[in-house]
Scaffold this motif. Sequence first.
Motif, PDB file in Angstrom:
ATOM      1  N   LEU A 256     -14.548  36.165  13.287  1.00 24.37           N
ATOM      2  CA  LEU A 256     -14.300  37.223  12.302  1.00 24.37           C
ATOM      3  C   LEU A 256     -15.450  38.227  12.270  1.00 24.37           C
ATOM      4  O   LEU A 256     -15.224  39.439  12.334  1.00 24.37           O
TER       5      LEU A 256
ATOM      6  N   LEU B  62     -13.195  44.533   6.106  1.00 22.19           N
ATOM      7  CA  LEU B  62     -12.582  43.232   5.805  1.00 22.19           C
ATOM      8  C   LEU B  62     -13.339  42.126   6.545  1.00 22.19           C
ATOM      9  O   LEU B  62     -13.707  41.113   5.940  1.00 22.19           O
ATOM     10  N   CYS B  63     -13.584  42.328   7.830  1.00 17.90           N
ATOM     11  CA  CYS B  63     -14.298  41.318   8.629  1.00 17.90           C
ATOM     12  C   CYS B  63     -15.708  41.093   8.094  1.00 17.90           C
ATOM     13  O   CYS B  63     -16.159  39.952   7.964  1.00 17.90           O
TER      14      CYS B  63
ATOM     15  N   THR C  91     -17.014  41.656   5.124  1.00 21.79           N
ATOM     16  CA  THR C  91     -17.153  41.108   3.770  1.00 21.79           C
ATOM     17  C   THR C  91     -16.571  39.714   3.620  1.00 21.79           C
ATOM     18  O   THR C  91     -16.806  39.056   2.612  1.00 21.79           O
ATOM     19  N   ASN C  92     -15.821  39.253   4.617  1.00 20.93           N
ATOM     20  CA  ASN C  92     -15.210  37.930   4.514  1.00 20.93           C
ATOM     21  C   ASN C  92     -15.767  36.919   5.503  1.00 20.93           C
ATOM     22  O   ASN C  92     -15.369  35.768   5.480  1.00 20.93           O
ATOM     23  N   ALA C  93     -16.673  37.370   6.363  1.00 21.99           N
ATOM     24  CA  ALA C  93     -17.306  36.405   7.274  1.00 21.99           C
ATOM     25  C   ALA C  93     -18.228  35.523   6.472  1.00 21.99           C
ATOM     26  O   ALA C  93     -18.818  35.953   5.477  1.00 21.99           O
ATOM     27  N   ARG C  94     -18.340  34.291   6.868  1.00 25.12           N
ATOM     28  CA  ARG C  94     -19.133  33.320   6.098  1.00 25.12           C
ATOM     29  C   ARG C  94     -20.518  33.750   5.959  1.00 25.12           C
ATOM     30  O   ARG C  94     -21.346  34.155   5.694  1.00 25.12           O
TER      31      ARG C  94
END
Length: 190
Positions: free
Chosen positions: A124, A184-185, A187-190
Motif C-alpha cells: 500500500l 489514500l495509500c 494515510t492508510n499504510a501502517r
Amino acid sequence: MAKFFANLWLVLFVGVVLAVLIAAFPDSGYRPPTGDLLNGALQWLHVFFGITWIGLLYYFNFVQTPTMPSIPAELKPGVSKYIAPSALFYFRWGAAFTVLTGLLLAWSYGELVQALTLKPEARLIGIGMWLALIMAFNVWVIIWPAQQRVLGLVPADDAAKAAAAKRGLIASRTNVLLSIPMLLCMTNAR
C-alpha cells in the motif's frame, strides 16, 4: 501583534519553535512512530512538505486556472508575472522535498526496497510512493517546463505557449487524479 503577523518568516519560526516545545514536553503525548525523535521530525517534515505541494496543486487546479478567464486583461500580468512564478517555486520544491523525505522515511523504516518493489508487506505504501514519484516527475519534467513557456520565463511564440499550456494542464490534472489514491495509500499504510 499586527507587526508580528506581517512577518511570515517570523511566524514560521515561532510555529517551528512551538512544535519543538510540544515534541520535547514530556507530558504532551507526542510519540514519534518509531520512538526516535529524529525519525519523528522527518515524518513531520514529510507531512509539511506534502501539504505544501498538494495544497498548491489544488490551488492551481481549483482556484487559479478556473479563475484566470474571468480576470480582466489588465490584471492578468499580476498573476502571471508575480503570483504564479512564486507559487510554482514552492510547488516544485514542495514536491522535491516531499519525495526526498518520503524516501528517507521508507529507508528509516527498513521498507524502501519492499515498498518500491510492491512486496505484500509494504504494497500500500509502495503504491502511494509510485504515485507520488509519477506526480513529482510530472511537476519537474512536464508542468514546470511548460509553465516557464506559458509565463514567458522562457522565450516561446504563441503556438508554443498554447501547446505548453495544454501539456501543463493535462499533467496537472493527472496529478490531481493521482493525488486522491496517493493520499489514500499514504494515510492508510501502517
